[in-house]
Design a protein around this motif. Structure first.
Motif, PDB file in Angstrom:
ATOM      1  N   MET A   1      19.538   0.221   5.209  1.00 48.81           N
ATOM      2  CA  MET A   1      20.071   1.488   4.789  1.00 48.81           C
ATOM      3  C   MET A   1      19.450   2.074   3.468  1.00 48.81           C
ATOM      4  SD  MET A   1      24.036   2.291   3.583  1.00 48.81           S
ATOM      5  CE  MET A   1      24.992   2.604   5.131  1.00 48.81           C
ATOM      6  N   MET A   2      19.020   3.281   3.551  1.00 49.78           N
ATOM      7  CA  MET A   2      18.322   3.927   2.719  1.00 49.78           C
ATOM      8  C   MET A   2      19.040   4.358   1.435  1.00 49.78           C
ATOM      9  SD  MET A   2      17.628   7.607   4.571  1.00 49.78           S
ATOM     10  CE  MET A   2      15.991   7.611   4.230  1.00 49.78           C
ATOM     11  N   LEU A   3      18.763   4.482   0.163  1.00 45.91           N
ATOM     12  CA  LEU A   3      19.514   4.817  -0.976  1.00 45.91           C
ATOM     13  C   LEU A   3      19.506   6.429  -0.759  1.00 45.91           C
ATOM     14  CD1 LEU A   3      21.022   3.948  -3.416  1.00 45.91           C
ATOM     15  CD2 LEU A   3      18.880   4.253  -4.652  1.00 45.91           C
TER      16      LEU A   3
ATOM     17  N   SER B   1       1.007  -1.278   0.086  1.00 46.49           N
ATOM     18  CA  SER B   1       0.089   0.061   0.002  1.00 46.49           C
ATOM     19  C   SER B   1       0.783   1.317   0.144  1.00 46.49           C
ATOM     20  CB  SER B   1      -0.811   0.004   1.280  1.00 46.49           C
ATOM     21  OG  SER B   1      -0.259   0.183   2.372  1.00 46.49           O
ATOM     22  N   CYS B   2       2.138   1.180   0.402  1.00 50.61           N
ATOM     23  CA  CYS B   2       2.934   2.341   0.422  1.00 50.61           C
ATOM     24  C   CYS B   2       4.552   2.013   0.927  1.00 50.61           C
ATOM     25  CB  CYS B   2       2.251   3.349   1.464  1.00 50.61           C
ATOM     26  SG  CYS B   2       2.162   2.691   3.292  1.00 50.61           S
ATOM     27  N   GLY B   3       5.195   2.948   0.816  1.00 55.18           N
ATOM     28  CA  GLY B   3       6.466   2.753   1.403  1.00 55.18           C
ATOM     29  C   GLY B   3       6.706   2.277   2.883  1.00 55.18           C
TER      30      GLY B   3
ATOM     31  N   GLY C   1       4.682   4.793  -4.884  1.00 48.47           N
ATOM     32  CA  GLY C   1       4.318   5.406  -6.061  1.00 48.47           C
ATOM     33  C   GLY C   1       4.150   6.843  -5.930  1.00 48.47           C
ATOM     34  N   HIS C   2       3.539   7.416  -4.865  1.00 44.94           N
ATOM     35  CA  HIS C   2       3.345   9.020  -4.721  1.00 44.94           C
ATOM     36  C   HIS C   2       4.626   9.935  -4.784  1.00 44.94           C
ATOM     37  CE1 HIS C   2       3.719  10.090  -0.396  1.00 44.94           C
ATOM     38  NE2 HIS C   2       3.985   8.897  -0.460  1.00 44.94           N
ATOM     39  N   LYS C   3       5.557   9.383  -4.763  1.00 43.38           N
ATOM     40  CA  LYS C   3       6.777  10.051  -4.889  1.00 43.38           C
ATOM     41  C   LYS C   3       7.188  10.097  -6.526  1.00 43.38           C
ATOM     42  CE  LYS C   3       7.299   9.829  -0.265  1.00 43.38           C
ATOM     43  NZ  LYS C   3       7.213  10.853   0.644  1.00 43.38           N
TER      44      LYS C   3
ATOM     45  N   ALA D   1      14.486   2.729  -0.795  1.00 40.34           N
ATOM     46  CA  ALA D   1      14.653   3.365  -2.224  1.00 40.34           C
ATOM     47  C   ALA D   1      13.737   4.351  -2.535  1.00 40.34           C
ATOM     48  CB  ALA D   1      15.361   2.619  -3.235  1.00 40.34           C
ATOM     49  N   VAL D   2      12.723   4.593  -1.340  1.00 38.89           N
ATOM     50  CA  VAL D   2      11.441   5.334  -1.800  1.00 38.89           C
ATOM     51  C   VAL D   2      11.948   6.796  -2.456  1.00 38.89           C
ATOM     52  CG1 VAL D   2       9.446   6.827  -0.592  1.00 38.89           C
ATOM     53  CG2 VAL D   2      10.034   4.493  -0.082  1.00 38.89           C
ATOM     54  N   GLN D   3      12.928   7.475  -1.917  1.00 42.28           N
ATOM     55  CA  GLN D   3      13.278   8.687  -2.716  1.00 42.28           C
ATOM     56  C   GLN D   3      14.300   8.471  -3.739  1.00 42.28           C
ATOM     57  OE1 GLN D   3      12.020  11.575  -2.081  1.00 42.28           O
ATOM     58  NE2 GLN D   3      11.026  11.335  -0.239  1.00 42.28           N
ATOM     59  N   GLY D   4      15.012   7.342  -3.555  1.00 49.13           N
ATOM     60  CA  GLY D   4      15.975   7.067  -4.846  1.00 49.13           C
ATOM     61  C   GLY D   4      15.435   6.580  -6.046  1.00 49.13           C
TER      62      GLY D   4
ATOM     63  N   SER E   1       6.075  -1.306   3.140  1.00 51.17           N
ATOM     64  CA  SER E   1       7.190  -2.052   2.347  1.00 51.17           C
ATOM     65  C   SER E   1       8.116  -2.100   3.550  1.00 51.17           C
ATOM     66  CB  SER E   1       7.733  -1.538   1.125  1.00 51.17           C
ATOM     67  OG  SER E   1       6.742  -1.583   0.102  1.00 51.17           O
ATOM     68  N   ASP E   2       8.567  -0.861   3.889  1.00 56.34           N
ATOM     69  CA  ASP E   2       9.899  -0.908   4.870  1.00 56.34           C
ATOM     70  C   ASP E   2       9.278  -1.939   6.183  1.00 56.34           C
ATOM     71  OD1 ASP E   2      11.441   0.779   3.461  1.00 56.34           O
ATOM     72  OD2 ASP E   2      10.537   2.614   4.597  1.00 56.34           O
ATOM     73  N   ASN E   3       8.219  -1.559   6.872  1.00 58.82           N
ATOM     74  CA  ASN E   3       7.991  -2.362   7.812  1.00 58.82           C
ATOM     75  C   ASN E   3       7.919  -3.721   7.756  1.00 58.82           C
ATOM     76  OD1 ASN E   3       6.027  -1.289  10.504  1.00 58.82           O
ATOM     77  ND2 ASN E   3       6.612   0.210   8.634  1.00 58.82           N
TER      78      ASN E   3
ATOM     79  N   ASN F   1      18.506   9.845   0.914  1.00 58.56           N
ATOM     80  CA  ASN F   1      17.728  10.453   2.535  1.00 58.56           C
ATOM     81  C   ASN F   1      16.740  11.675   1.924  1.00 58.56           C
ATOM     82  OD1 ASN F   1      17.827  12.902   4.393  1.00 58.56           O
ATOM     83  ND2 ASN F   1      17.761  10.836   5.296  1.00 58.56           N
ATOM     84  N   ASN F   2      15.692  11.526   2.505  1.00 57.96           N
ATOM     85  CA  ASN F   2      14.494  12.314   2.089  1.00 57.96           C
ATOM     86  C   ASN F   2      14.664  13.749   2.534  1.00 57.96           C
ATOM     87  OD1 ASN F   2      14.096  10.534   4.397  1.00 57.96           O
ATOM     88  ND2 ASN F   2      12.321  12.064   4.915  1.00 57.96           N
ATOM     89  N   GLU F   3      15.631  14.047   3.556  1.00 56.78           N
ATOM     90  CA  GLU F   3      15.610  15.595   3.672  1.00 56.78           C
ATOM     91  C   GLU F   3      16.929  16.098   3.180  1.00 56.78           C
ATOM     92  OE1 GLU F   3      14.030  16.348   7.647  1.00 56.78           O
ATOM     93  OE2 GLU F   3      13.445  14.274   7.869  1.00 56.78           O
TER      94      GLU F   3
HETATM   95  N1  PLP Z   1      10.880   6.139   3.162  1.00 59.21           N
HETATM   96  C1  PLP Z   1      11.397   7.575   2.626  1.00 59.21           C
HETATM   97  C2  PLP Z   1      12.615   7.737   2.551  1.00 59.21           C
HETATM   98  C3  PLP Z   1      10.316   8.402   2.617  1.00 59.21           C
HETATM   99  O1  PLP Z   1      10.617   9.736   1.987  1.00 59.21           O
HETATM  100  C4  PLP Z   1       9.047   8.073   2.656  1.00 59.21           C
HETATM  101  C5  PLP Z   1       8.008   9.157   2.470  1.00 59.21           C
HETATM  102  O2  PLP Z   1       8.045  10.332   3.031  1.00 59.21           O
HETATM  103  C6  PLP Z   1       8.578   6.840   3.089  1.00 59.21           C
HETATM  104  C7  PLP Z   1       9.474   5.858   3.221  1.00 59.21           C
HETATM  105  C8  PLP Z   1       7.346   6.349   3.430  1.00 59.21           C
HETATM  106  O3  PLP Z   1       6.696   6.009   2.238  1.00 59.21           O
HETATM  107  P1  PLP Z   1       4.982   6.442   1.959  1.00 59.21           P
HETATM  108  O4  PLP Z   1       4.629   7.849   2.195  1.00 59.21           O
HETATM  109  O5  PLP Z   1       4.729   5.625   0.637  1.00 59.21           O
HETATM  110  O6  PLP Z   1       4.556   5.550   3.079  1.00 59.21           O
END
Ligand code: PLP
Length: 379
Positions: free
Chosen positions: A145-147, A68-70, A201-203, A178-181, A73-75, A149-151
């Motif tokens: 480890m994320m690909l 349903s979302c990132g 998807g929404h990114k 890899a949500v932001q990558g 997937s992470d959880n 960083n979102n900030e």
């Molecule tokens: N991981 C990162 C790096 C994100 O930037 C985000 C959303 O801001 C998420 C995970 C969560 O993704 P979602 O909003 O699809 O649950």
């Protein structure tokens, strides 16, 4: 006219994605599990859409499970990986700058007896493979480890970490958020050498409510949701075919111009850096993130929340940090140990291919006004 420069929070759904969702809801609206022609059509569409996402990841279609979302997937990746490796140890390595979608499940596991090492970034936001090497133990069962960083827009050394785990013959599974990558930084799951990888998807100009988890062939995660056996029996529930269709359409649209899109984003970011630093005295860049769509800056002495609201009143939308933190100081900027005055003024500007240089010009004007008009109230 509005200027939306908060694309790391979410993106506008593209026309192609919206049309694909509409067609999936009104034409091929069957249930992919149904045995009749309408169901077969929906199942065929689902197969094609999965193949699009798989191709974009460099994966096999069977390795992509829709979620349903990132966050989901992470959880799932984190819980699933430690469960799979439950007899091998109770140590996890992650970074202090992960999204809460990774940090919160890690904290929950700590409460259940796991030990988690949170790697700290340097002042620029960088995390090194050496830090992972130093933290790695016999009983490490997961590295997450994320690909990107979102900030900060920092790109983390995921491929190097994979090589390290192989060299050390570690039993640890490697998960990458890899949500932001995704699409913004070119990669394949093979080149990264990951076992599990999350996207959303929404990114990337698809609607909210759709994500995917890459699960490398041979890794047998326990099901996320049990029921009607959909998604290879791993995540039951009738598939959200409209969101999936839109996700595939958005990804296909992006992929058709992948290199140009990344170059365009880089051009926008370079233009913003040049314009903002030249025209807004006191504005400084934060970190040295190389992702082409995320630009963190700080306006020392100003409260970012106030600046964000001031700009919003003028139709200019940026963020004071991750949208998920809603006013709380961001753990990512806190991890950089910035002086408080700089930290209070942190702003995140994030681009999409729907932006133009006019958006950046409007932001520059808005920030000039903010400096003039907010000065007296804050000095
Ligand atoms: N991981 C990162 C790096 C994100 O930037 C985000 C959303 O801001 C998420 C995970 C969560 O993704 P979602 O909003 O699809 O649950």
């Amino acid at each position: 006219m509005e200027h939306y420069l908060d694309n790391a929070a979410t993106t506008r759904v593209s026309e192609a994605a919206a049309q694909a969702a509409l067609a999936a809801m009104t034409d091929s609206f069957g249930n992919p599990s149904s045995r009749h022609e309408a169901g077969t059509r929906a199942a065929q569409a689902l197969k094609e859409h999965r193949a699009v996402i798989a191709k974009a990841l460099g994966a096999q279609p069977g390795e992509v499970i829709f979620t349903s979302c990132g966050t989901e997937s992470d959880n799932w990746a984190i819980r699933g990986a430690v469960h799979l490796n439950r007899r091998k140890g109770k140590h996890i390595i992650t970074t202090a700058i992960e999204h809460d979608a990774v940090l919160e499940p890690c904290r929950a596991l700590e409460r259940e007896g796991y030990e988690v090492t949170y790697l700290k970034p340097d002042r620029m936001g960088n995390i090194t493979v050496q830090q992972v090497a130093d933290a790695l133990r016999e009983d490490t069962v997961l590295v997450s480890m994320m690909l990107v960083n979102n900030e900060l827009g920092i790109i983390l050394p995921v491929a190097e970490v994979s090589k390290l785990l192989k060299q050390r013959k570690s039993a640890a599974l490697l998960h990458c958020d890899a949500v932001q990558g995704f699409l913004h930084v070119p990669f394949t799951v093979g080149a990264l050498g990951v076992d599990l990888l999350s996207v959303s998807g929404h990114k990337v100009h698809a609607p909210k409510g759709i994500g995917a988890l890459y699960i490398k062939n041979g890794i047998k995660l326990a099901p996320m949701i049990m029921g009607g056996h959909q998604e290879d029996n791993l995540r039951s529930g009738t598939e959200p075919t409209a969101q999936i269709a839109a996700f595939a359409a958005a990804v296909e649209e992006w992929q058709a111009r992948g290199t140009e899109n990344r170059m365009y984003l880089k051009e926008l970011k370079d233009y913003a850096v040049q314009k903002l630093t030249a025209e807004i005295p006191g504005l400084e860049l934060v970190g040295n993130g190389e992702s082409p769509h995320i630009l963190p800056v700080t306006l020392t002495g100003y409260k970012s929340e106030v600046v964000v609201r001031f700009l919003s009143d003028r139709g200019i939308f940026i963020s004071s940090g991750s949208a998920c933190h809603k006013g709380k100081p961001s753990h990512v900027f806190a991890a950089l140990n910035l002086p408080k005055k700089q930290m209070d003024g942190v702003l995140r500007i994030s681009f999409s291919t729907h932006n133009t240089k006019e958006d950046i010009d409007a932001l520059t004007e808005g920030l000039k006004q903010a400096k003039d008009q907010l000065f007296t109230s804050l000095s």
